[in-house]
Motif scaffolding. Structure first.
Motif, PDB file in Angstrom:
ATOM      1  N   LEU A 126       0.836  -1.200   0.000  1.00 42.03           N
ATOM      2  CA  LEU A 126       0.000   0.000   0.000  1.00 42.03           C
ATOM      3  C   LEU A 126       0.873   1.253   0.000  1.00 42.03           C
ATOM      4  O   LEU A 126       0.626   2.212  -0.749  1.00 42.03           O
ATOM      5  N   THR A 127       1.890   1.252   0.824  1.00 38.78           N
ATOM      6  CA  THR A 127       2.808   2.394   0.880  1.00 38.78           C
ATOM      7  C   THR A 127       3.494   2.600  -0.466  1.00 38.78           C
ATOM      8  O   THR A 127       3.617   3.733  -0.947  1.00 38.78           O
ATOM      9  N   CYS A 128       3.930   1.525  -1.085  1.00 37.29           N
ATOM     10  CA  CYS A 128       4.622   1.638  -2.368  1.00 37.29           C
ATOM     11  C   CYS A 128       3.690   2.161  -3.460  1.00 37.29           C
ATOM     12  O   CYS A 128       4.109   2.939  -4.331  1.00 37.29           O
ATOM     13  N   GLU A 129       2.430   1.766  -3.423  1.00 35.29           N
ATOM     14  CA  GLU A 129       1.458   2.290  -4.393  1.00 35.29           C
ATOM     15  C   GLU A 129       1.302   3.793  -4.229  1.00 35.29           C
ATOM     16  O   GLU A 129       1.262   4.547  -5.204  1.00 35.29           O
ATOM     17  N   ARG A 130       1.243   4.237  -2.982  1.00 34.75           N
ATOM     18  CA  ARG A 130       1.112   5.683  -2.730  1.00 34.75           C
ATOM     19  C   ARG A 130       2.360   6.417  -3.212  1.00 34.75           C
ATOM     20  O   ARG A 130       2.284   7.469  -3.845  1.00 34.75           O
ATOM     21  N   LEU A 131       3.510   5.850  -2.903  1.00 37.42           N
ATOM     22  CA  LEU A 131       4.761   6.493  -3.305  1.00 37.42           C
ATOM     23  C   LEU A 131       4.859   6.578  -4.823  1.00 37.42           C
ATOM     24  O   LEU A 131       5.254   7.607  -5.378  1.00 37.42           O
ATOM     25  N   ASN A 132       4.507   5.513  -5.487  1.00 36.01           N
ATOM     26  CA  ASN A 132       4.576   5.485  -6.946  1.00 36.01           C
ATOM     27  C   ASN A 132       3.711   6.594  -7.545  1.00 36.01           C
ATOM     28  O   ASN A 132       4.084   7.238  -8.533  1.00 36.01           O
ATOM     29  N   ALA A 133       2.550   6.820  -6.916  1.00 36.19           N
ATOM     30  CA  ALA A 133       1.648   7.861  -7.407  1.00 36.19           C
ATOM     31  C   ALA A 133       2.194   9.259  -7.134  1.00 36.19           C
ATOM     32  O   ALA A 133       1.867  10.213  -7.840  1.00 36.19           O
ATOM     33  N   ARG A 134       3.025   9.390  -6.100  1.00 33.86           N
ATOM     34  CA  ARG A 134       3.516  10.721  -5.723  1.00 33.86           C
ATOM     35  C   ARG A 134       4.830  11.094  -6.408  1.00 33.86           C
ATOM     36  O   ARG A 134       5.280  12.233  -6.288  1.00 33.86           O
ATOM     37  N   LEU A 135       5.450  10.162  -7.083  1.00 37.57           N
ATOM     38  CA  LEU A 135       6.799  10.408  -7.582  1.00 37.57           C
ATOM     39  C   LEU A 135       6.867  11.547  -8.594  1.00 37.57           C
ATOM     40  O   LEU A 135       7.912  12.168  -8.762  1.00 37.57           O
ATOM     41  N   GLN A 136       5.762  11.823  -9.271  1.00 35.36           N
ATOM     42  CA  GLN A 136       5.771  12.893 -10.268  1.00 35.36           C
ATOM     43  C   GLN A 136       5.575  14.267  -9.633  1.00 35.36           C
ATOM     44  O   GLN A 136       5.641  15.281 -10.325  1.00 35.36           O
ATOM     45  N   SER A 137       5.316  14.299  -8.324  1.00 41.00           N
ATOM     46  CA  SER A 137       5.102  15.587  -7.664  1.00 41.00           C
ATOM     47  C   SER A 137       6.212  15.847  -6.651  1.00 41.00           C
ATOM     48  O   SER A 137       6.956  14.938  -6.272  1.00 41.00           O
ATOM     49  N   GLN A 138       6.308  17.091  -6.226  1.00 41.27           N
ATOM     50  CA  GLN A 138       7.307  17.463  -5.234  1.00 41.27           C
ATOM     51  C   GLN A 138       6.936  16.872  -3.873  1.00 41.27           C
ATOM     52  O   GLN A 138       5.757  16.694  -3.563  1.00 41.27           O
ATOM     53  N   PRO A 139       7.937  16.566  -3.033  1.00 40.23           N
ATOM     54  CA  PRO A 139       7.623  16.092  -1.677  1.00 40.23           C
ATOM     55  C   PRO A 139       6.769  17.111  -0.934  1.00 40.23           C
ATOM     56  O   PRO A 139       6.932  18.318  -1.110  1.00 40.23           O
ATOM     57  N   GLU A 140       5.853  16.608  -0.106  1.00 40.04           N
ATOM     58  CA  GLU A 140       4.979  17.488   0.673  1.00 40.04           C
ATOM     59  C   GLU A 140       5.806  18.308   1.665  1.00 40.04           C
ATOM     60  O   GLU A 140       6.846  17.860   2.150  1.00 40.04           O
ATOM     61  N   ASN A 141       5.312  19.511   1.959  1.00 39.05           N
ATOM     62  CA  ASN A 141       5.935  20.309   3.006  1.00 39.05           C
ATOM     63  C   ASN A 141       5.434  19.808   4.363  1.00 39.05           C
ATOM     64  O   ASN A 141       4.280  20.007   4.730  1.00 39.05           O
ATOM     65  N   ILE A 142       6.295  19.131   5.094  1.00 42.36           N
ATOM     66  CA  ILE A 142       5.893  18.535   6.381  1.00 42.36           C
ATOM     67  C   ILE A 142       6.606  19.224   7.538  1.00 42.36           C
ATOM     68  O   ILE A 142       6.759  18.653   8.618  1.00 42.36           O
ATOM     69  N   GLU A 143       7.013  20.466   7.321  1.00 45.42           N
ATOM     70  CA  GLU A 143       7.782  21.176   8.343  1.00 45.42           C
ATOM     71  C   GLU A 143       7.006  21.291   9.655  1.00 45.42           C
ATOM     72  O   GLU A 143       7.558  21.074  10.739  1.00 45.42           O
ATOM     73  N   ALA A 144       5.716  21.636   9.564  1.00 40.79           N
ATOM     74  CA  ALA A 144       4.925  21.815  10.786  1.00 40.79           C
ATOM     75  C   ALA A 144       4.784  20.491  11.542  1.00 40.79           C
ATOM     76  O   ALA A 144       4.884  20.451  12.776  1.00 40.79           O
ATOM     77  N   LEU A 145       4.564  19.416  10.809  1.00 34.85           N
ATOM     78  CA  LEU A 145       4.453  18.103  11.448  1.00 34.85           C
ATOM     79  C   LEU A 145       5.762  17.729  12.148  1.00 34.85           C
ATOM     80  O   LEU A 145       5.767  17.275  13.294  1.00 34.85           O
ATOM     81  N   LEU A 146       6.880  17.952  11.489  1.00 41.23           N
ATOM     82  CA  LEU A 146       8.176  17.609  12.078  1.00 41.23           C
ATOM     83  C   LEU A 146       8.450  18.461  13.311  1.00 41.23           C
ATOM     84  O   LEU A 146       9.006  17.983  14.306  1.00 41.23           O
ATOM     85  N   LYS A 147       8.050  19.714  13.270  1.00 42.52           N
ATOM     86  CA  LYS A 147       8.246  20.596  14.429  1.00 42.52           C
ATOM     87  C   LYS A 147       7.489  20.047  15.635  1.00 42.52           C
ATOM     88  O   LYS A 147       8.025  19.979  16.744  1.00 42.52           O
ATOM     89  N   ASN A 148       6.240  19.621  15.426  1.00 39.71           N
ATOM     90  CA  ASN A 148       5.457  19.064  16.531  1.00 39.71           C
ATOM     91  C   ASN A 148       6.065  17.771  17.053  1.00 39.71           C
ATOM     92  O   ASN A 148       6.117  17.528  18.261  1.00 39.71           O
ATOM     93  N   LEU A 149       6.527  16.923  16.143  1.00 36.44           N
ATOM     94  CA  LEU A 149       7.125  15.661  16.571  1.00 36.44           C
ATOM     95  C   LEU A 149       8.423  15.901  17.338  1.00 36.44           C
ATOM     96  O   LEU A 149       8.714  15.219  18.324  1.00 36.44           O
ATOM     97  N   LEU A 150       9.197  16.891  16.912  1.00 34.47           N
ATOM     98  CA  LEU A 150      10.434  17.207  17.629  1.00 34.47           C
ATOM     99  C   LEU A 150      10.134  17.732  19.024  1.00 34.47           C
ATOM    100  O   LEU A 150      10.820  17.390  19.999  1.00 34.47           O
TER     101      LEU A 150
END
Length: 249
Positions: A109-133
């Motif tokens: 399932l993860t690989c299917e999602r990744l395959n679909a996203r490869l043509q786009s830029q990585p998501e901006n996850i800065e806010a999520l990473l800040k909260n996790l840190l």
């Protein structure tokens, strides 16, 4: 051919994930493996992979600290032993994760999602990473407690405790309380990063529900999980990706 790097401080775990990836996504080229965050940063700079599978708990730089350096350079999949907080946080945002030990069905399932996203830029996850840190450092993340919604010429302040659920509505997000609904000009995927993952669960790509508002979870005739909230007739479908939230059903 898509490329990836595996990062884990335990060699057997890297080898296991490598084997699973070969089974599930044989076209994916594993161009390198790293045993630390520092090594991962060096290898990503050198190989420029499309994807990095990143263990969270590592000595030295943690996976989250490493991701803070790399999040805009490649697509990131966190790999973690069961960590309820982290899993809930990932469910809020546009990022994928794998639980150890990795199984082929979930990895596929993860690989299917990744395959679909490869043509786009990585998501901006800065806010999520800040909260996790902040969580890793023992601090209280600064989550939203109020939602601002325009109503005519006025601004309504809605406490998150009033909200039953959020629902994606094109470029807007619908905010549903017991008494009214509002539209705010913010995509659900951005809003999700600013909300407490213990207060709101993502049960579908387009739905966040306040946990305390859930009155019942049932199954329909097709076996799909359906969430009911207090004092509101709308039924909210749980997607397959989020069915683990109600594992006892």
């Amino acid at each position: 051919m898509p490329t990836a790097i595996i990062v884990d401080d335990e060699a057997p775990m890297r080898a296991q994930l490598h084997r699973h990836l070969k089974n599930v996504w044989p076209q994916l080229a594993i161009v390198a493996e790293a045993s630390s965050g520092v090594e991962a940063i060096e290898l990503v700079t050198r190989h420029k992979p499309d994807i990095i599978f990143l263990d969270i708990r590592m000595p030295g730089l943690s996976g989250i600290e490493t991701a803070k350096v790399l999040y805009n350079k490649c697509h990131i999949v966190f790999v973690t032993a069961y960590d309820q907080y982290a899993v809930q946080a990932f469910d809020q945002g546009a990022i994928d994760y794998l639980l150890k030990p990795v199984d082929d069905e979930r990895l596929r399932l993860t690989c299917e999602r990744l395959n679909a996203r490869l043509q786009s830029q990585p998501e901006n996850i800065e806010a999520l990473l800040k909260n996790l840190l902040q969580f890793e450092e023992g601090q209280t993340p600064n989550y939203l407690r109020w939602i601002q919604a325009s109503v005519g010429n006025s601004l309504r302040m809605i406490s998150t405790q009033e909200i039953l659920f959020f629902r994606a509505d094109d470029k807007y997000t619908r905010v549903q309380t017991e008494k009214a609904e509002f539209l705010i000009r913010k995509p659900l995927k951005d809003l999700a990063l600013e909300l407490d993952p213990q207060e709101f669960w993502r049960i579908h790509r387009g739905i966040l529900v306040r946990v305390d508002a859930i009155s019942e979870v049932t199954r329909d005739y097709r076996g799909r999980q359906i969430v009911h909230v207090r004092n509101h007739p709308e039924h909210l479908e749980v997607s397959r990706n989020h069915s683990h939230l109600f594992q006892q059903m």
